[in-house]
Design a protein around this motif. Structure first.
Motif, short mmCIF file in Angstrom:
data_model
loop_
_atom_site.label_atom_id
_atom_site.label_comp_id
_atom_site.label_asym_id
_atom_site.label_seq_id
_atom_site.Cartn_x
_atom_site.Cartn_y
_atom_site.Cartn_z
N ARG A 62 -1.21 4.06 -8.48
CA ARG A 62 -1.69 2.95 -7.66
C ARG A 62 -0.69 1.79 -7.68
N THR A 63 -0.04 1.57 -8.81
CA THR A 63 0.95 0.49 -8.87
C THR A 63 2.12 0.79 -7.93
N PHE A 64 2.58 2.04 -7.92
CA PHE A 64 3.64 2.44 -6.98
C PHE A 64 3.21 2.15 -5.54
N GLN A 65 1.98 2.53 -5.20
CA GLN A 65 1.52 2.39 -3.82
C GLN A 65 1.34 0.93 -3.42
N THR A 152 18.94 -3.67 12.32
CA THR A 152 18.59 -2.25 12.28
C THR A 152 18.59 -1.74 10.84
N MET A 153 19.55 -2.20 10.04
CA MET A 153 19.63 -1.76 8.65
C MET A 153 18.39 -2.16 7.86
N PHE A 154 17.85 -3.34 8.14
CA PHE A 154 16.64 -3.76 7.44
C PHE A 154 15.40 -3.01 7.94
N TYR A 155 15.35 -2.72 9.23
CA TYR A 155 14.24 -1.91 9.74
C TYR A 155 14.24 -0.53 9.07
N ILE A 156 15.42 0.04 8.92
CA ILE A 156 15.53 1.35 8.25
C ILE A 156 15.03 1.26 6.81
N ALA A 157 15.23 0.11 6.17
CA ALA A 157 14.82 -0.06 4.78
C ALA A 157 13.31 0.04 4.59
N SER A 158 12.54 -0.16 5.66
CA SER A 158 11.08 -0.08 5.54
C SER A 158 10.59 1.37 5.49
N ILE A 159 11.37 2.31 6.00
CA ILE A 159 10.93 3.71 6.09
C ILE A 159 10.70 4.33 4.71
N PRO A 160 11.63 4.20 3.74
CA PRO A 160 11.36 4.78 2.41
C PRO A 160 10.11 4.22 1.75
N GLY A 161 9.75 2.98 2.07
CA GLY A 161 8.53 2.40 1.51
C GLY A 161 7.30 3.17 1.94
N PHE A 162 7.24 3.51 3.23
CA PHE A 162 6.12 4.33 3.73
C PHE A 162 6.12 5.71 3.07
N LEU A 163 7.30 6.30 2.93
CA LEU A 163 7.40 7.62 2.32
C LEU A 163 6.96 7.59 0.86
N LEU A 164 7.30 6.51 0.16
CA LEU A 164 6.92 6.38 -1.24
C LEU A 164 5.40 6.28 -1.38
N ALA A 165 4.77 5.48 -0.51
CA ALA A 165 3.31 5.34 -0.56
C ALA A 165 2.62 6.68 -0.31
N LEU A 166 3.11 7.44 0.66
CA LEU A 166 2.53 8.74 0.96
C LEU A 166 2.82 9.75 -0.16
N GLY A 167 4.04 9.71 -0.68
CA GLY A 167 4.42 10.64 -1.74
C GLY A 167 3.60 10.46 -3.00
N MET A 168 3.30 9.21 -3.37
CA MET A 168 2.52 8.98 -4.58
C MET A 168 1.07 9.41 -4.42
N ILE A 170 0.16 12.26 -3.40
CA ILE A 170 0.08 13.65 -3.84
C ILE A 170 0.76 13.85 -5.20
N SER A 171 1.18 12.77 -5.84
CA SER A 171 1.80 12.86 -7.16
C SER A 171 0.74 12.72 -8.25
N VAL A 172 1.09 13.12 -9.45
CA VAL A 172 0.13 13.07 -10.56
C VAL A 172 0.15 11.69 -11.22
N GLU A 173 -0.95 11.36 -11.84
CA GLU A 173 -1.05 10.14 -12.64
C GLU A 173 -0.49 10.43 -14.03
N SER A 174 -0.11 9.38 -14.72
CA SER A 174 0.35 9.53 -16.10
C SER A 174 -0.79 10.04 -16.97
N PRO A 175 -0.62 11.20 -17.64
CA PRO A 175 -1.68 11.71 -18.52
C PRO A 175 -1.96 10.77 -19.69
N ARG A 176 -0.94 10.04 -20.11
CA ARG A 176 -1.15 9.09 -21.20
C ARG A 176 -2.09 7.97 -20.76
N TRP A 177 -1.91 7.48 -19.53
CA TRP A 177 -2.78 6.42 -19.03
C TRP A 177 -4.20 6.96 -18.83
#
Length: 399
Positions: A62-65, A152-168, A170-177
């Motif tokens: 959730r912190t990543f997202q 344009t370079m800054f607009y491109i910088a927003s794309i990985p942010g969306f990918l990170l939110a979507l990727g997390m 389907i990612s696992v949470e820390s088992p320690r947490w």
């Protein structure tokens, strides 16, 4: 993806800073040009300090997202900026997100990855940073001819942010947490899938024992970093990041285009692209050696190599008996410097601190260590490195 964003935002201002300054009306003002670069670092300082508390309350996923919000908004605000205040706001928001990410990634790796793969995954994080730098420097090449390309370079910088939110998602949470908040069944399932069935009981028992003995980071206080054994780890973490920054790495990455132009390279952005590729090659070597040679050997070898590289650069600048030879030696020294940094000082510094930290103070020690990183980075890049370049005193940057 988090480290890719970190690398992209390190390099995104490298080529276009002159175009940005010209369009927004502060061209030729070294203080404002340095401020546009360094406000990102100020935001990262705030983010790194606040990360530990966020992770302990919300978990890594959730912190990543949530952290993608300032990353996306900041990139779009920067792309649409029409004044100095707007570009400063956008860069500050991006820095805020990057500050959280730089602390969160090594914590996540240390709590999710099996021990035998932890060093390798730490190196992959550095590789992600390198790929982000390479892409930003590559995209910065058209900025030399197109004064509006930086948007344009800054607009491109927003794309990985969306990918990170979507990727997390389907990612696992820390088992320690998960153990810490009492969700044992989910923790067991994650450990079974990632570490193997044989590790489940052992890992859960270890987590519960550590939590019982050390307590949770949410119950710890910042003043505990002054007590043994936490103070020793905090000192090591802060010292390693201070040494890393005073070695000048981010100054080279932020302003490498201007540096190469000052030693006679026609296309500073293209030359900086080779810096990114060299950084990537060093990170690949680190991924091979980090678990076989150990953290200590890589750190010592890395700093020795960086010292030799800086000596070559200073020698070339101070004794320009042959102009072509001097320029070539400067470039060789810079590339050697980047390569030796990427082998040890880059990946090992962030990886070793959570490995040394206790469960109770891991978040706060990481936050403190990275805050030292950003304070040193802010001072060096906004005060020392930029001023030295603009005053044509390049050799002082490497002495």
């Amino acid at each position: 993806m988090s480290n890719f964003l970190f690398g992209y935002h390190i390099g995104v201002m490298n080529g276009p800073i002159i175009s940005i300054a010209r369009e927004l009306g502060f061209e030729g003002d070294p203080i404002l040009e340095g401020l546009v670069v360094s406000i990102f670092i100020a935001g990262a300082f705030v983010g790194s300090i606040s990360c530990g508390s966020l992770v302990d309350k919300l978990g890594c996923r959730r912190t990543f997202q949530i952290d993608t919000i300032p990353l996306i908004v900041g990139a779009i605000v920067s792309a649409q900026a029409h004044s100095l205040d707007e570009i400063l706001l956008g860069r500050f928001l991006v820095g805020l997100g990057i500050g959280v990410n730089t602390v969160l990634v090594p914590i996540y790796i240390s709590e999710v990855a099996p021990t035998k793969y932890r060093g390798l995954l730490g190196s992959f994080s550095q590789i992600g940073t390198c790929l982000g730098i390479i892409l930003s420097l590559f995209l910065g090449i058209p900025a030399e001819d197109d004064p509006h390309w930086w948007r344009t370079m800054f607009y491109i910088a927003s794309i990985p942010g969306f990918l990170l939110a979507l990727g997390m998602q389907i990612s696992v949470e820390s088992p320690r947490w998960l153990c810490r908040v009492g969700n044992i069944n989910d923790a067991e399932s994650i450990i079974r899938n990632l570490w193997g069935e044989s590790e489940v009981d052992k890992a859960i028992e270890e987590f519960q024992s550590v939590i019982k003995n050390d307590g949770s980071d949410v119950n710890s206080r910042w003043l505990e970093l002054l007590e043994e054994p936490h103070s020793r780890v905090a000192f090591v973490g802060g010292a390693l990041f201070a040494l890393q920054q005073f070695a000048g790495i981010n100054g080279v990455l932020y302003f490498s285009s201007l540096t190469f132009q000052d030693v006679g390279i026609a296309s500073g952005a293209l030359a900086s692209l080779f810096v990114g590729l060299t950084n990537f090659a060093g990170a690949l070597c680190a991924s091979y050696f980090i678990d076989t040679q150990g953290r200590k050997k890589l750190l010592i070898g890395s700093y020795l190599g960086m010292a030799v590289s800086m000596f070559l650069i200073v020698f070339a600048i101070n004794f320009p008996s042959d102009e072509d030879f001097s320029h070539n030696l400067s470039i060789l020294g810079t590339l050697m410097y980047i390569f030796t940094f990427a082998i040890g000082a880059g990946p090992v510094t962030g990886l070793i601190i959570p490995e040394l930290s206790s469960n109770r103070t891991r978040g706060k020690i990481m936050g403190f260590s990275f805050s030292v990183h950003w304070v040193c980075d802010l001072y060096l890049c906004s005060v020392c490195f930029r001023s030295a370049i603009l005053s044509s005193n390049l050799e002082s940057c490497f002495q």
